[in-house]
Design an enzyme around this catalytic site. Structure first.
Site, PDB file in Angstrom:
ATOM      1  N   CYS A   1      -2.572  41.411  -5.460  1.00 58.62           N
ATOM      2  CA  CYS A   1      -2.649  41.950  -4.087  1.00 58.62           C
ATOM      3  C   CYS A   1      -3.018  43.430  -4.121  1.00 58.62           C
ATOM      4  O   CYS A   1      -3.696  43.923  -3.237  1.00 58.62           O
ATOM      5  CB  CYS A   1      -1.316  41.827  -3.381  1.00 58.62           C
ATOM      6  SG  CYS A   1      -0.604  40.229  -3.497  1.00 58.62           S
TER       7      CYS A   1
ATOM      8  N   SER B   1       3.260  49.573 -10.488  1.00 55.61           N
ATOM      9  CA  SER B   1       3.233  48.735  -9.282  1.00 55.61           C
ATOM     10  C   SER B   1       3.606  49.539  -8.056  1.00 55.61           C
ATOM     11  O   SER B   1       4.211  50.603  -8.162  1.00 55.61           O
ATOM     12  CB  SER B   1       4.235  47.592  -9.425  1.00 55.61           C
ATOM     13  OG  SER B   1       3.880  46.780 -10.495  1.00 55.61           O
TER      14      SER B   1
ATOM     15  N   PRO C   1       8.786  41.907 -10.436  1.00 61.01           N
ATOM     16  CA  PRO C   1       8.549  41.000 -11.559  1.00 61.01           C
ATOM     17  C   PRO C   1       7.219  40.236 -11.509  1.00 61.01           C
ATOM     18  O   PRO C   1       6.797  39.675 -12.511  1.00 61.01           O
ATOM     19  CB  PRO C   1       9.721  40.030 -11.453  1.00 61.01           C
ATOM     20  CG  PRO C   1      10.061  40.012 -10.009  1.00 61.01           C
ATOM     21  CD  PRO C   1       9.676  41.324  -9.437  1.00 61.01           C
ATOM     22  N   GLN C   2       6.573  40.190 -10.345  1.00 61.91           N
ATOM     23  CA  GLN C   2       5.401  39.316 -10.211  1.00 61.91           C
ATOM     24  C   GLN C   2       4.253  39.714 -11.117  1.00 61.91           C
ATOM     25  O   GLN C   2       3.513  38.881 -11.604  1.00 61.91           O
ATOM     26  CB  GLN C   2       4.887  39.309  -8.764  1.00 61.91           C
ATOM     27  CG  GLN C   2       5.830  38.699  -7.772  1.00 61.91           C
ATOM     28  CD  GLN C   2       6.602  39.775  -7.041  1.00 61.91           C
ATOM     29  OE1 GLN C   2       7.055  40.742  -7.651  1.00 61.91           O
ATOM     30  NE2 GLN C   2       6.770  39.623  -5.755  1.00 61.91           N
TER      31      GLN C   2
ATOM     32  N   GLN D   1       1.215  37.588 -13.164  1.00 62.36           N
ATOM     33  CA  GLN D   1      -0.183  37.701 -12.754  1.00 62.36           C
ATOM     34  C   GLN D   1      -1.071  38.101 -13.945  1.00 62.36           C
ATOM     35  O   GLN D   1      -2.191  37.618 -14.083  1.00 62.36           O
ATOM     36  CB  GLN D   1      -0.304  38.711 -11.615  1.00 62.36           C
ATOM     37  CG  GLN D   1       0.217  38.136 -10.303  1.00 62.36           C
ATOM     38  CD  GLN D   1       0.560  39.206  -9.281  1.00 62.36           C
ATOM     39  OE1 GLN D   1       0.842  40.357  -9.626  1.00 62.36           O
ATOM     40  NE2 GLN D   1       0.548  38.843  -8.013  1.00 62.36           N
TER      41      GLN D   1
ATOM     42  N   GLY E   1       1.135  29.401   3.944  1.00 60.96           N
ATOM     43  CA  GLY E   1       0.572  29.549   2.607  1.00 60.96           C
ATOM     44  C   GLY E   1       1.635  29.412   1.547  1.00 60.96           C
ATOM     45  O   GLY E   1       2.845  29.402   1.846  1.00 60.96           O
TER      46      GLY E   1
ATOM     47  N   GLU F   1       2.756  33.559  -4.145  1.00 63.52           N
ATOM     48  CA  GLU F   1       3.919  33.967  -4.943  1.00 63.52           C
ATOM     49  C   GLU F   1       4.843  34.887  -4.137  1.00 63.52           C
ATOM     50  O   GLU F   1       6.057  34.709  -4.100  1.00 63.52           O
ATOM     51  CB  GLU F   1       3.412  34.671  -6.206  1.00 63.52           C
ATOM     52  CG  GLU F   1       4.484  35.205  -7.136  1.00 63.52           C
ATOM     53  CD  GLU F   1       5.212  34.110  -7.894  1.00 63.52           C
ATOM     54  OE1 GLU F   1       4.773  32.954  -7.832  1.00 63.52           O
ATOM     55  OE2 GLU F   1       6.244  34.426  -8.518  1.00 63.52           O
TER      56      GLU F   1
END
Lengths: 461, 284
Positions: free
Chosen positions: A59, A119, A125-126, A130, A199, A202
């Site tokens: 993103c 980030s 944590p994503q 990714q 949708g 994540e």
């Protein structure tokens, strides 16, 4: 053998520009097309400019992580950057949106990104998942190789260390947490509220799970492919959480809107899923009860104009990011410790990478000594087995100290002249000497994975 | 000690309590709440003493009405605080009581004599009229403050600026006054609506009694005076607001704006009534 990272993120470009890039890299097919174009870039001598490539799209960032061949020089990096910038943007000056990191800085950047130090929400944590996805995709497209294999595995290792050895992820600060906190600013009690998740992204999943933790008992999920939504629920939610989650047909979500208090949008659509006119009529049906819309998708799926409607509050991913910027003190402090860990790992990787440069020298030197011994000992020893044993033993003894020093010199960047001196002293012709020698492969393989794609790692979710 | 000087006791207690807010410790914030309650108890004691001394016969005195209004305001706020557990309203509404107490101190202490031709029924009606209007006004004052907070907070959420997302989660101020949750629009709107639901009937009955008194006193259903026109306009605003809320679900910012406009009109009519043109209300 340079590692180059070119990319743009929330720090260098706003959401509009990131959307443009992300739209052109939205599907694996689009990414593959662009990857092929990049890998086909040639220099003036018609030699490929990029050896290995991984494309990372999230993103908040789109990055191209590359391993360049020995002949690629600084000017080529700028050429690649201009090419990337020209591919995505027509406007002048768009290359300013992209940052470029080379070697040490590039490795440090990747490790920081993997460790979630770069980030929007430090410690979220994503990003690691990714990056693993991006790496796996590169494996599928056969764009990876020795250097990036080692680099990414080291990045995963570094991220894991950062997560376990620091408190970077301990304080609950994330987009999903922020979304819930924002909801509490609008609604008094979340337990009676209804949430619609559009949708199966994540971020949407994490936010929905966080809402359940905070007492929400009515969550409806709508996805264009209903089966995918069912699969998403099965995979993402625990047994208890599933009691609060219902999958509805995507065509029915609009009917549900008047009864929904919070809409969480996390689709991969290129267009707006919710438009201004839709919400104007919905809010009338809701008798002006507040409606909170959270758009965590990039490109955005909810028309930003909607925020102008009375009693409707729309937050996109950038808005939430800005909110939490000021609330990351704890993580920022931990990030300092984490940066030290990253530095250690970067140094380790650099040592490995520099050691690659001396492997041909070591192999060549060993061969040279072996050849001399072979010629001389052949005069006195006729039995091959016995002769080879003595040659190997003597080679090891003679070269033990010099090899140790060569390896040390490889790590120390100030000692690069030493290698040149060695080559001159022993008259080492690297290309010729090592051509048919398997030892170099053994040396190269020491400590890292094979080039073949079987090294694809299992994702640790 | 005169009655006016007595008003200064709760006044200074309230002022003193605000000093505790400058501190950053939980116990001082709790001391602030304790002092607010203490100020209210002292206000109540003054009221009881006054009633014992004078009874209802000397009720019509500007300073007393203002003091009584301050007491009602505090009572409403404390009840709200107990009911809604939103301690922050104590911080914002107590200044209204402070202003009232200060006005009470400076206002003339002479009693306005009731017209001799007021019957005992008229006198009881007058007292009820005053009490109902004052309770209603206190509720609307509270709605006014809540609406201001609402508009301020709604604007921050809408514009996404200066919004402290976690309200210094571990800060004792947040813990004591916001229960770690901060303001939320739904609660503010619900408190605003509650004030309207209770305040409007009281005001309606109060105005009806006023009209009855007017017709009884002047032998006319209504005499055109600024106070009456303003009261009716105010009543109309709150009536429209209540109707819109019940029928069309009006809420949020528009409802808050209505509440603010309504209370500003109340303030204007009270100013007209007591300070600028007391004759318009028929006191003289």
């Amino acid at each position: 053998m340079d590692i180059l990272i070119i990319g743009l993120s929330h720090k260098s470009a706003d959401i509009g520009d990131r959307e443009i890039v992300s739209k052109k890299l939205l599907t694996p097919e689009l990414r593959q097309v662009f990857a092929k174009k990049l890998l086909n870039l040639k220099d003036e001598g018609n030699r490929p400019l990029i050896n290995e490539l991984v494309i990372l799209t999230t993103c908040n960032r789109s990055e191209f992580i590359m391993d360049l061949p020995q002949w690629a020089v600084g000017g080529n990096a700028h050429f690649i950057k201009d090419y990337i910038s020209g591919y995505f943007f027509d406007k002048k000056g768009s290359d300013n949106l992209f940052y470029m990191h080379l070697n040490f800085e590039a490795i440090k950047h990747l490790f920081s990104v993997a460790s979630s130090l770069d980030s929007m929400v430090i410690g979220e944590p994503q990003i690691l998942g990714q990056i693993k996805d991006a790496y796996n995709e590169a494996c599928e497209f056969k764009m990876n190789g020795q250097v990036l294999n080692k680099l990414f595995h080291k990045a995963f290792y570094c991220a894991k260390r950062v997560r376990t050895e620091t408190k970077i992820a301990s304080s609950p600060v994330s987009i999903s947490y922020a979304a819930v906190e924002l909801s509490k600013k609008i609604f008094n009690s979340l337990s009676e509220k209804t949430i619609l998740l559009l949708g199966t992204g994540e971020m949407g999943k994490l936010t929905a799970k966080h809402f359940i933790k905070c007492g929400v008992h009515n969550i409806y999920i709508a996805n264009r492919t209903k089966e995918k939504a069912h699969h998403f629920v099965e995979e993402s939610f625990g047994a208890n959480e599933k009691n609060y989650v219902d999958v509805i047909d995507f065509s029915e979500y609009y009917k549900l809107l008047p009864h929904t208090d919070i809409v969480l949008c996390s689709t991969g659509s290129q267009d707006y899923v919710l438009r201004y006119d839709d919400i104007v009529s919905v809010i009338k049906l809701r008798k002006q009860r507040p409606l909170f819309l959270i758009d965590v998708s990039v490109p955005r799926n909810i028309d930003p104009e909607i925020n102008k409607i009375s009693n409707v509050y729309l937050y996109d991913i950038d808005d939430i990011g800005k909110m939490i910027e000021d609330n990351l003190d704890i993580r920022k402090k931990e990030a300092e410790t984490a940066s030290e860990l990253v530095e250690i790992n970067v140094k380790e990787f650099m040592e490995w990478r520099n050691s690659l440069n001396v492997v041909p020298v070591i192999v060549s030197l060993r061969n040279k000594v072996k050849d001399i011994l072979e010629i001389e000992l052949s005069k006195y020893i006729s039995e091959k087995k016995e002769k080879d044993l003595i040659i190997n033993s003597l080679t090891n003894k003679i070269l033990h100290e010099p090899i140790t020093l060569i390896k040390k010199a490889a790590v120390d960047s100030n000692e690069t002249n030493m290698l040149e001196t060695l080559k001159t002293l022993f008259n080492l012709d690297l290309g010729k000497e090592i051509k048919n020698d398997n030892t170099i492969n053994k040396e190269l393989e020491k400590g890292f994975d094979n080039k073949n794609n079987s090294s694809r790692i299992k994702l640790i979710k | 000690m005169t009655l006016g000087e007595l008003y200064l006791i709760p006044f200074f207690i309230y002022i003193f309590s605000y000093l505790f807010l400058l501190s950053k410790e939980k116990k001082f914030y709790q001391a602030f709440i304790f002092l607010i309650y203490a100020g209210f108890i002292i206000q109540s004691l003054i009221l009881v003493i006054w009633f014992n001394l004078h009874g209802f016969k000397d009720l019509i005195s500007v300073d007393w009405i203002v003091f009584f209004n301050a007491w009602l305001t505090m009572m409403v706020v404390i009840l709200f605080n107990l009911f809604y557990k939103a301690k922050y309203i104590l911080i914002y509404v107590t200044p209204l009581a402070l202003i009232n107490l200060l006005i009470g101190f400076f206002a003339p202490h002479n009693y306005l004599t009731m017209k001799p031709f007021f019957s005992s029924l008229d006198q009881a009606t007058l007292i009820t009229h005053i009490i109902l209007i004052l309770i209603g006004d206190s509720l609307f004052a509270l709605a006014f403050i809540i609406s201001l907070i609402y508009i301020f907070q709604e604007r921050r959420i809408k514009l996404k600026k200066n919004l402290k997302l976690f309200d210094k989660k571990n800060h004792p101020f947040d813990e004591v006054f916001y229960r770690g949750k901060g303001y939320n629009l739904e609660l503010l709107d619900s408190m605003n609506y509650f004030c309207l639901k209770i305040g409007f009937p009281l005001i309606t009955v109060g105005i009806a009694m006023g009209i009855y008194l007017s017709s009884s006193l002047f032998k006319s259903f209504m005499i055109i005076k600024p106070i009456e026109i303003m009261s009716l306009i105010t009543w109309l605003i709150y009536a429209v607001l209540l109707h819109e809320r019940v029928a069309k679900g009006l809420r949020g910012k528009k409802a808050a704006v209505f509440s603010i406009a309504g209370f500003l009109l109340i303030l204007s009519s009270l100013t007209f009534s007591f300070y600028l043109f007391p004759e318009f209300h028929g006191f003289k």
